[in-house]
Design a protein around this motif. Structure first.
Motif, mmCIF file in Angstrom:
data_model
loop_
_atom_site.group_PDB
_atom_site.id
_atom_site.type_symbol
_atom_site.label_atom_id
_atom_site.label_comp_id
_atom_site.label_asym_id
_atom_site.label_seq_id
_atom_site.Cartn_x
_atom_site.Cartn_y
_atom_site.Cartn_z
ATOM 1 N N GLN A 1 -76.309 7.715 52.214
ATOM 2 C CA GLN A 1 -74.986 8.336 52.120
ATOM 3 C C GLN A 1 -75.072 9.549 51.192
ATOM 4 O OE1 GLN A 1 -71.975 5.729 50.630
ATOM 5 N NE2 GLN A 1 -70.307 7.127 51.138
ATOM 6 N N LEU A 2 -74.430 10.617 51.618
ATOM 7 C CA LEU A 2 -74.436 11.838 50.837
ATOM 8 C C LEU A 2 -73.824 11.601 49.455
ATOM 9 C CD1 LEU A 2 -74.972 14.929 50.953
ATOM 10 C CD2 LEU A 2 -72.597 15.170 51.727
ATOM 11 N N GLN A 3 -74.511 12.036 48.412
ATOM 12 C CA GLN A 3 -73.974 11.876 47.073
ATOM 13 C C GLN A 3 -74.535 12.938 46.133
ATOM 14 O OE1 GLN A 3 -74.977 8.126 45.264
ATOM 15 N NE2 GLN A 3 -77.167 8.437 45.424
ATOM 16 N N VAL A 4 -73.813 13.148 45.033
ATOM 17 C CA VAL A 4 -74.256 14.061 43.989
ATOM 18 C C VAL A 4 -74.102 13.367 42.642
ATOM 19 C CG1 VAL A 4 -73.825 16.220 45.212
ATOM 20 C CG2 VAL A 4 -71.958 15.143 43.939
ATOM 21 N N ARG B 1 -67.503 14.891 48.707
ATOM 22 C CA ARG B 1 -68.169 13.924 47.824
ATOM 23 C C ARG B 1 -68.159 14.473 46.408
ATOM 24 N NH1 ARG B 1 -67.750 11.019 51.594
ATOM 25 N NH2 ARG B 1 -69.364 9.830 52.684
ATOM 26 N N TRP B 2 -67.938 13.568 45.476
ATOM 27 C CA TRP B 2 -67.876 13.940 44.073
ATOM 28 C C TRP B 2 -68.823 13.080 43.251
ATOM 29 C CZ3 TRP B 2 -64.376 17.591 41.969
ATOM 30 C CH2 TRP B 2 -63.513 18.167 42.899
ATOM 31 N N GLY B 3 -69.381 13.684 42.204
ATOM 32 C CA GLY B 3 -70.190 12.911 41.287
ATOM 33 C C GLY B 3 -69.309 12.208 40.260
ATOM 34 N N PRO B 4 -69.913 11.340 39.445
ATOM 35 C CA PRO B 4 -69.159 10.589 38.443
ATOM 36 C C PRO B 4 -68.735 11.430 37.248
ATOM 37 C CG PRO B 4 -71.474 10.083 38.270
ATOM 38 C CD PRO B 4 -71.332 10.946 39.490
ATOM 39 N N GLY B 5 -69.371 12.609 37.087
ATOM 40 C CA GLY B 5 -69.017 13.485 35.978
ATOM 41 C C GLY B 5 -69.962 13.349 34.801
#
Length: 134
Positions: free
Chosen positions: A1-4, A123-127
């Protein structure tokens, strides 16, 4: 799954510099290249709305900067590492925030378009937290 996933945050003194990284993974086999994806950097300070800072197009040749970032911030990418960076210089107290990276396929392959608008990104990262203090 696409993620950053973001990294590189921490404590920096006013006037200092910081480089944030955004590592992308989970590409589909048919889209295994940063040339399919635009990236955006956003931040959210305590008690404030999330704001866009910068974006880089899927071609890698176009970038956009918020007025607050112009002259102090540079966005760029390393295709070999599937990573996008946000270099920030002359940091100020008001740069303290949780910084987010986001990715989108919205603009298609090799596009010159991107926008620092939250709605554009899928898609967003957790920061990663960046604190500017003496």
């Amino acid at each position: 799954q696409l993620q950053v996933v973001e990294s590189g945050g921490g404590l920096v003194q006013p006037g200092g510099s910081m480089r944030l990284s955004c590592a992308a993974s989970g590409f589909a086999a048919s889209e295994f290249s940063l040339d399919y994806y635009a990236f955006g950097w956003f931040r959210q300070a305590p008690g404030k709305a999330r704001e866009g800072i910068s974006c880089i197009s899927s071609s890698g040749r176009s970038t956009v900067y918020a007025d607050s970032a112009k002259g102090r911030v540079t966005i760029y990418r390393d295709d070999a590492k599937n990573t996008v960076y946000l270099q920030m210089n002359n940091l100020k107290h008001e740069d303290t925030a949780l910084y987010y990276c986001a990715i989108t396929r919205r603009y298609g392959y090799g596009s010159s378009a991107c926008a620092i608008s939250r709605i554009e990104y899928e898609r967003w990262g957790p920061g990663t937290q960046d604190t500017v203090a003496s």
